[in-house]
Motif scaffolding. Structure first.
Motif, PDB file in Angstrom:
ATOM      1  N   GLY A   1     -60.581 -80.895 -33.769  1.00  0.00           N
ATOM      2  CA  GLY A   1     -60.306 -79.707 -34.568  1.00  0.00           C
ATOM      3  C   GLY A   1     -59.411 -78.685 -33.885  1.00  0.00           C
ATOM      4  N   HIS A   2     -58.865 -79.021 -32.719  1.00  0.00           N
ATOM      5  CA  HIS A   2     -57.984 -78.100 -31.991  1.00  0.00           C
ATOM      6  C   HIS A   2     -56.564 -78.189 -32.528  1.00  0.00           C
ATOM      7  CE1 HIS A   2     -61.210 -79.205 -29.104  1.00  0.00           C
ATOM      8  NE2 HIS A   2     -61.257 -77.885 -28.980  1.00  0.00           N
ATOM      9  N   LEU A   3     -55.932 -77.031 -32.658  1.00  0.00           N
ATOM     10  CA  LEU A   3     -54.544 -76.977 -33.108  1.00  0.00           C
ATOM     11  C   LEU A   3     -53.644 -77.207 -31.894  1.00  0.00           C
ATOM     12  CD1 LEU A   3     -52.954 -76.479 -35.700  1.00  0.00           C
ATOM     13  CD2 LEU A   3     -52.788 -74.087 -35.045  1.00  0.00           C
ATOM     14  N   ILE A   4     -52.796 -78.217 -31.960  1.00  0.00           N
ATOM     15  CA  ILE A   4     -51.931 -78.604 -30.844  1.00  0.00           C
ATOM     16  C   ILE A   4     -50.480 -78.484 -31.280  1.00  0.00           C
ATOM     17  CG2 ILE A   4     -51.315 -80.467 -29.233  1.00  0.00           C
ATOM     18  CD1 ILE A   4     -54.216 -79.589 -28.931  1.00  0.00           C
ATOM     19  N   GLU A   5     -49.637 -77.920 -30.406  1.00  0.00           N
ATOM     20  CA  GLU A   5     -48.191 -77.901 -30.616  1.00  0.00           C
ATOM     21  C   GLU A   5     -47.535 -78.592 -29.439  1.00  0.00           C
ATOM     22  OE1 GLU A   5     -46.264 -74.163 -31.295  1.00  0.00           O
ATOM     23  OE2 GLU A   5     -47.253 -73.871 -33.220  1.00  0.00           O
ATOM     24  N   PHE A   6     -46.513 -79.397 -29.730  1.00  0.00           N
ATOM     25  CA  PHE A   6     -45.788 -80.062 -28.655  1.00  0.00           C
ATOM     26  C   PHE A   6     -44.355 -80.312 -29.075  1.00  0.00           C
ATOM     27  CE2 PHE A   6     -46.908 -83.596 -31.319  1.00  0.00           C
ATOM     28  CZ  PHE A   6     -45.951 -84.574 -31.094  1.00  0.00           C
ATOM     29  N   THR A   7     -43.527 -80.578 -28.088  1.00  0.00           N
ATOM     30  CA  THR A   7     -42.162 -81.013 -28.331  1.00  0.00           C
ATOM     31  C   THR A   7     -42.057 -82.459 -27.857  1.00  0.00           C
ATOM     32  OG1 THR A   7     -41.436 -80.194 -26.183  1.00  0.00           O
ATOM     33  CG2 THR A   7     -41.154 -78.709 -28.054  1.00  0.00           C
ATOM     34  N   PRO A   8     -41.402 -83.312 -28.617  1.00  0.00           N
ATOM     35  CA  PRO A   8     -41.279 -84.709 -28.201  1.00  0.00           C
ATOM     36  C   PRO A   8     -40.510 -84.834 -26.886  1.00  0.00           C
ATOM     37  CG  PRO A   8     -40.558 -84.436 -30.474  1.00  0.00           C
ATOM     38  CD  PRO A   8     -40.769 -83.073 -29.909  1.00  0.00           C
ATOM     39  N   SER A   9     -40.922 -85.783 -26.058  1.00  0.00           N
ATOM     40  CA  SER A   9     -40.223 -85.989 -24.789  1.00  0.00           C
ATOM     41  C   SER A   9     -38.838 -86.579 -25.037  1.00  0.00           C
ATOM     42  CB  SER A   9     -41.038 -86.903 -23.874  1.00  0.00           C
ATOM     43  OG  SER A   9     -41.303 -88.125 -24.520  1.00  0.00           O
ATOM     44  N   ALA A  10     -38.678 -87.330 -26.093  1.00  0.00           N
ATOM     45  CA  ALA A  10     -37.384 -87.920 -26.441  1.00  0.00           C
ATOM     46  C   ALA A  10     -36.755 -87.113 -27.566  1.00  0.00           C
ATOM     47  CB  ALA A  10     -37.566 -89.360 -26.869  1.00  0.00           C
ATOM     48  N   SER A  11     -35.543 -86.652 -27.330  1.00  0.00           N
ATOM     49  CA  SER A  11     -34.798 -85.968 -28.380  1.00  0.00           C
ATOM     50  C   SER A  11     -33.329 -86.297 -28.197  1.00  0.00           C
ATOM     51  CB  SER A  11     -35.039 -84.453 -28.330  1.00  0.00           C
ATOM     52  OG  SER A  11     -34.596 -83.926 -27.107  1.00  0.00           O
TER      53      SER A  11
ATOM     54  N   LEU B   1     -56.739 -91.433 -26.599  1.00  0.00           N
ATOM     55  CA  LEU B   1     -58.080 -90.972 -26.946  1.00  0.00           C
ATOM     56  C   LEU B   1     -58.541 -89.892 -25.971  1.00  0.00           C
ATOM     57  CD1 LEU B   1     -60.475 -91.390 -28.810  1.00  0.00           C
ATOM     58  CD2 LEU B   1     -61.332 -93.105 -27.208  1.00  0.00           C
ATOM     59  N   GLY B   2     -58.881 -88.729 -26.500  1.00  0.00           N
ATOM     60  CA  GLY B   2     -59.387 -87.636 -25.682  1.00  0.00           C
ATOM     61  C   GLY B   2     -58.325 -86.842 -24.948  1.00  0.00           C
TER      62      GLY B   2
END
Length: 130
Positions: free
Chosen positions: A63-73, A91-92
Motif C-alpha cells: 500500500g506504499h506509494l512509490i515513485e521512480f525513474t527508469p534506469s534505461a531511458s 518481492l519485498g
C-alpha cells in the motif's frame, strides 16, 4: 599484443557482462517479480543534455506509494505523461522497480551486447593488424 587490444577486449567483456547481468535480472523478475501498473506522472526534461526521463508512480503490495525513474531511458524508450505502464519489482523490494514493457526488457541488454561485440571486433582487428 598492444595496449589497444587489451583495452578493447576489456571494454567488450565488460559490456557483454553487463548484457548478461541485465538479461539475468529481467528473467528473474519475469519469474518471481511482483507485477503491478504505474502511471507516468511527469517527464523530467534536461534541455542541456536533451534527455527526457519519465517519473512513474505506483502503489506496491504493502500500500506504499512509490515513485521512480527508469534506469534505461533514451530513444525508443520514452513514455508520455499520463501513460499507464506495467511495473515489476523484486518481492519485498518495491524501490527496485522497473518498467516492464518489451522495449524496456530487451533494448538495454541488446544495446550492451551490441557495443560489446563492436569492442571485441575492434580488439580482433587490432590484434590481426599488429
Amino acid at each position: 599484443m598492444s595496449t589497444g587490444v587489451w583495452l578493447c577486449a576489456l571494454a567488450g567483456a565488460a559490456c557483454m557482462g553487463a548484457a548478461i547481468r541485465e538479461r539475468t535480472v529481467v528473467s528473474r523478475l519475469r519469474r518471481n517479480g511482483t507485477r503491478t501498473e504505474g502511471t507516468v506522472v511527469r517527464v523530467l526534461v534536461d534541455s542541456a543534455e536533451g534527455t527526457q526521463t519519465p517519473v512513474i508512480r505506483f502503489t506496491d503490495a504493502g500500500g506504499h506509494l512509490i515513485e521512480f525513474t527508469p534506469s534505461a531511458s533514451g530513444i525508443g524508450l520514452g513514455l508520455a505523461a499520463g501513460t499507464t505502464v506495467p511495473v515489476v519489482y523484486p518481492l519485498g523490494n518495491s524501490h527496485e522497480a522497473r518498467v516492464f514493457t518489451a522495449r524496456h526488457r530487451v533494448l538495454p541488454s541488446l544495446l550492451s551486447a551490441f557495443v560489446g561485440a563492436i569492442f571485441l571486433g575492434v580488439a580482433v582487428v587490432i590484434a590481426l593488424t599488429d
